[in-house]
Design a protein around this motif. Sequence first.
Motif, PDB file in Angstrom:
ATOM      1  N   ASN A 128     -64.413  11.872 -47.418  1.00 30.59           N
ATOM      2  CA  ASN A 128     -65.554  11.175 -47.993  1.00 30.59           C
ATOM      3  C   ASN A 128     -65.530   9.655 -47.995  1.00 30.59           C
ATOM      4  N   GLN A 129     -64.572   9.137 -47.179  1.00 29.32           N
ATOM      5  CA  GLN A 129     -64.207   7.633 -47.089  1.00 29.32           C
ATOM      6  C   GLN A 129     -65.022   7.017 -46.009  1.00 29.32           C
ATOM      7  N   ALA A 130     -65.472   5.826 -46.246  1.00 31.21           N
ATOM      8  CA  ALA A 130     -65.988   4.844 -45.166  1.00 31.21           C
ATOM      9  C   ALA A 130     -65.006   4.934 -43.840  1.00 31.21           C
ATOM     10  N   GLU A 131     -65.510   4.791 -42.786  1.00 29.97           N
ATOM     11  CA  GLU A 131     -64.637   4.416 -41.512  1.00 29.97           C
ATOM     12  C   GLU A 131     -63.532   5.541 -41.314  1.00 29.97           C
ATOM     13  N   SER A 132     -63.660   6.701 -41.849  1.00 27.93           N
ATOM     14  CA  SER A 132     -62.883   7.917 -41.636  1.00 27.93           C
ATOM     15  C   SER A 132     -63.214   8.438 -40.511  1.00 27.93           C
ATOM     16  N   SER A 136     -68.147  15.169 -44.094  1.00 27.56           N
ATOM     17  CA  SER A 136     -68.198  15.652 -45.363  1.00 27.56           C
ATOM     18  C   SER A 136     -68.638  16.926 -45.548  1.00 27.56           C
ATOM     19  N   ASN A 166     -70.694   9.569 -50.736  1.00 30.25           N
ATOM     20  CA  ASN A 166     -70.585   8.377 -50.124  1.00 30.25           C
ATOM     21  C   ASN A 166     -71.365   8.329 -48.850  1.00 30.25           C
ATOM     22  N   GLU A 169     -74.028   5.445 -48.070  1.00 28.01           N
ATOM     23  CA  GLU A 169     -73.083   4.282 -47.949  1.00 28.01           C
ATOM     24  C   GLU A 169     -72.340   4.324 -46.457  1.00 28.01           C
ATOM     25  N   ARG A 170     -72.329   5.684 -46.184  1.00 32.70           N
ATOM     26  CA  ARG A 170     -71.300   5.861 -44.942  1.00 32.70           C
ATOM     27  C   ARG A 170     -72.277   5.777 -43.733  1.00 32.70           C
ATOM     28  N   GLN A 195     -69.480  10.219 -35.548  1.00 37.47           N
ATOM     29  CA  GLN A 195     -68.748   9.530 -36.579  1.00 37.47           C
ATOM     30  C   GLN A 195     -68.587   9.967 -37.919  1.00 37.47           C
TER      31      GLN A 195
END
Length: 235
Positions: A128-132, A136, A166, A169-170, A195
């Motif tokens: 759920n993290q940005a730039e991962s 999700s 997220n 946001e992502r 991505q």
Amino acid sequence: MNYKFFPLLFVVLLTSFTSLPNKSNSTTITPETTVSSVSKNVSIYNQLDANSFVLPNFDCFNTALEGFYLLKQKGLITKNILTLVDFSLSSNTKRLWVIDLEKNTILFQTLVAHGRNTGEEFANEFSNQAESFKSSIGFYATGEIYNGKHGLSLKLDGLEKGLNDNARERAVVVHGADYVSESFIKQNKRLGRSQGCPAIPVEMNEKIINVIKDKSCLFIYHPSKNQEILAKLAS
């Protein structure tokens, strides 16, 4: 895989689901209620008009339908359109379905990409993290259409805290991509990867987005996370 149910189906399913709230959101669902719910979903599944497509896996469909009813009750989705993405399957297979639950008909079945850091041919790592650059899992409500770097795209709102909330946001969105194609698979032995977005074939993009936009339910499934998906949704 088309699960035409058999005598042990209910026993297996009863051991695999966590309790969800009932329509009053105040009473724990009993085993008898769960059996009734599964029985209803089996009936809907067996009556689905495949429309020349392959039926989705029943476990994926059943979880998606349970979540769909709960989200509809909460007013988080409004359309009777359900989009399933089954990330237990190879990316070389058509693992996205769009189902019209009013007409009980599969409208589309197509390829869909997972994130580049989620896996090669198979999806096995989620974030759920940005730039991962990972996909999700869980339930989403579809949002608004916009034109971005991938052309016509559809925003998504993740509905499960810690799993996919997220997403906006992502910039995890539905969009078309030329790496989501049979020709890419032939050249590379696997589908291309995104991505983190559930990217679909360019030729299917506009058709699917216009059907599922504006608060329909999109569900991304993986069996290893099924208990967590249901627990988060019910909380």
